[in-house]
Design an enzyme around this catalytic site. Sequence first.
Site, short mmCIF file in Angstrom:
data_model
loop_
_atom_site.label_atom_id
_atom_site.label_comp_id
_atom_site.label_asym_id
_atom_site.label_seq_id
_atom_site.Cartn_x
_atom_site.Cartn_y
_atom_site.Cartn_z
N GLY A 172 21.70 -7.61 -1.00
CA GLY A 172 20.60 -8.02 -1.88
C GLY A 172 19.30 -7.82 -1.12
O GLY A 172 19.05 -8.49 -0.12
N ALA A 173 18.50 -6.85 -1.58
CA ALA A 173 17.24 -6.55 -0.90
C ALA A 173 16.07 -7.06 -1.73
O ALA A 173 15.02 -6.42 -1.80
CB ALA A 173 17.13 -5.05 -0.65
N VAL A 214 14.40 -12.82 -1.04
CA VAL A 214 14.99 -13.52 0.11
C VAL A 214 15.58 -12.50 1.08
O VAL A 214 15.34 -12.56 2.30
CB VAL A 214 16.09 -14.52 -0.33
CG1 VAL A 214 16.73 -15.17 0.88
CG2 VAL A 214 15.52 -15.58 -1.26
N ARG A 255 19.83 -24.55 -11.41
CA ARG A 255 20.66 -23.67 -10.58
C ARG A 255 22.01 -23.46 -11.25
O ARG A 255 22.63 -22.41 -11.13
CB ARG A 255 20.89 -24.31 -9.21
CG ARG A 255 19.65 -24.36 -8.35
CD ARG A 255 19.99 -24.89 -6.97
NE ARG A 255 18.79 -25.04 -6.16
CZ ARG A 255 18.02 -26.11 -6.15
NH1 ARG A 255 18.32 -27.15 -6.90
NH2 ARG A 255 16.95 -26.17 -5.39
N VAL A 266 23.91 -17.36 0.28
CA VAL A 266 22.59 -17.85 -0.09
C VAL A 266 22.45 -17.97 -1.62
O VAL A 266 21.74 -18.82 -2.14
CB VAL A 266 21.47 -16.93 0.47
CG1 VAL A 266 20.09 -17.41 0.06
CG2 VAL A 266 21.55 -16.84 1.99
N HIS A 320 23.51 -28.50 -3.10
CA HIS A 320 22.15 -27.97 -3.22
C HIS A 320 21.79 -28.01 -4.70
O HIS A 320 22.01 -27.07 -5.42
CB HIS A 320 22.11 -26.54 -2.70
CG HIS A 320 20.75 -25.93 -2.71
ND1 HIS A 320 19.65 -26.52 -2.14
CD2 HIS A 320 20.30 -24.76 -3.21
CE1 HIS A 320 18.60 -25.74 -2.30
NE2 HIS A 320 18.97 -24.66 -2.95
O1 TXD Z 1 18.65 -22.49 -0.70
C1 TXD Z 1 19.16 -21.51 -1.18
N1 TXD Z 1 20.44 -21.27 -1.00
C2 TXD Z 1 18.34 -20.55 -1.97
C3 TXD Z 1 19.02 -19.68 -2.89
C4 TXD Z 1 16.95 -20.41 -1.76
C5 TXD Z 1 16.26 -19.42 -2.38
C6 TXD Z 1 16.88 -18.46 -3.29
N2 TXD Z 1 18.22 -18.79 -3.63
C7 TXD Z 1 19.01 -17.83 -4.42
O2 TXD Z 1 19.14 -16.59 -3.73
C8 TXD Z 1 18.41 -17.43 -5.75
O3 TXD Z 1 18.61 -18.42 -6.73
C9 TXD Z 1 19.19 -16.16 -6.03
O4 TXD Z 1 20.47 -16.48 -6.56
C10 TXD Z 1 19.35 -15.52 -4.65
C11 TXD Z 1 18.39 -14.38 -4.36
O5 TXD Z 1 17.08 -14.77 -4.59
P1 TXD Z 1 15.88 -13.69 -4.56
O6 TXD Z 1 14.63 -14.43 -4.78
O7 TXD Z 1 16.01 -12.84 -3.36
O8 TXD Z 1 16.23 -12.82 -5.86
P2 TXD Z 1 15.78 -11.31 -6.18
O9 TXD Z 1 14.47 -11.01 -5.56
O10 TXD Z 1 15.96 -11.10 -7.64
O11 TXD Z 1 16.86 -10.42 -5.41
C12 TXD Z 1 18.19 -10.33 -5.78
C13 TXD Z 1 18.66 -8.93 -5.44
C14 TXD Z 1 17.99 -7.84 -6.29
O12 TXD Z 1 17.36 -6.87 -5.45
C15 TXD Z 1 19.16 -7.22 -7.07
O13 TXD Z 1 19.02 -5.82 -7.28
C16 TXD Z 1 20.32 -7.52 -6.15
O14 TXD Z 1 20.07 -8.84 -5.69
N3 TXD Z 1 21.61 -7.45 -6.81
C17 TXD Z 1 22.70 -6.96 -6.20
N4 TXD Z 1 22.89 -6.51 -4.96
C18 TXD Z 1 24.11 -6.07 -4.64
N5 TXD Z 1 25.16 -6.09 -5.50
C19 TXD Z 1 25.03 -6.56 -6.74
N6 TXD Z 1 26.07 -6.57 -7.57
C20 TXD Z 1 23.74 -7.02 -7.14
N7 TXD Z 1 23.26 -7.54 -8.29
C21 TXD Z 1 21.95 -7.80 -8.07
#
Ligand code: TXD
Length: 308
Positions: free
Chosen positions: A9-10, A13, A88, A118, A175
């Site tokens: 996941g880029a 976070v 959540r 995460v 959480h």
């Molecule tokens: O305290 C904690 N654990 C948290 C959790 C604190 C902050 C964010 N938290 C959770 O992390 C949030 O609720 C999300 O479930 C994740 C990721 O948060 P982020 O803000 O980084 O979300 P983005 O910017 O939408 O990035 C998610 C990326 C995006 O680039 C998608 O293209 C990618 O995930 N994505 C995937 N990558 C790989 N494989 C698959 N299948 C896939 N689907 C989406």
Amino acid sequence: MRSKISVIGAGFVGSTLVQRLAERDYADVVMFDIVPNMPQGKALDMLQAGPVLGYDSLITGTNDYADTANSDIVVITSGFPRKPGMSRDDLVKKNQAIVGEVTEQVVKASPNCVIIMVTNPLDAMAQYAMHVSGFPRERIIGMAGVLDTARFRTFIAQELNVSVRDVQAYVLGGHGDSMVPLSRMCTVAGVPIAKLMSPERIEQIVQRTRDGGAEIVKLLGTGSAYFAPSASVLQMVDAILLDKKMILPCTVYLQGEYGMQNLFMGVPAKLGARGFEEVIEVELTDLEQKLLHKSADAVRELIKVMGI
Ligand code: TXD
């Protein structure tokens, strides 16, 4: 040999974490996403910051799990973040599918890695990754407690006009809205906060900590917090990669500790080279115990929704 860390996941976070990891200069970092070219672009940009900031970490962006092979640590951030007004827990089904697919691929490529989860809802996603991976419990750890505790410490330090470094605190439980900030054990340079603040003010800060994520979601409009979350993962990676034996609040699979069986819960855990090496059991009051079990019930509900 340099250590290898993969971040799945880029997004906000994931990419912020990769930048922080690169600056530590102790590992090569692979950043995976399903969006074509995007992780490659971000990786190239970060690589080009190396000469300015003075790091040699190799940063690779990819859409191919083969590039993540034999990672020491894999951080899973892939999934949807919350939208304003969304809990959540609303995320559970959506992110279960993503985390399931990702975990399968991660385990195939790096059968000996430590996974740091995460993606939200955090406790349920960690439980699902354990279910899919078949990993021993030492090697699946969820990040939430470090962040929740950091929020709690921030608010206390602001209130008392002291350095955040002087504030010690623990937030336990799931959480979610049922997290359990242990205000009784929160101290400033060893002095319990009950001696420094009124019970009403402490309760307000506890509530603001519980709502800490939602407060930011609301302000941002789109997406959720990522600066403090990525910093929190970094501290966990430090503890594992450098075998620091740090005791951090983490979400781990309990097998009897705190009276809970086969459930991921936020508790103080010792992190070192083997992943989480020990659950630290602190004595809880009846009320704290009750709150922790209530929090566990909320996590069990989600696990039921996932059908495992
Ligand atoms: O305290 C904690 N654990 C948290 C959790 C604190 C902050 C964010 N938290 C959770 O992390 C949030 O609720 C999300 O479930 C994740 C990721 O948060 P982020 O803000 O980084 O979300 P983005 O910017 O939408 O990035 C998610 C990326 C995006 O680039 C998608 O293209 C990618 O995930 N994505 C995937 N990558 C790989 N494989 C698959 N299948 C896939 N689907 C989406």
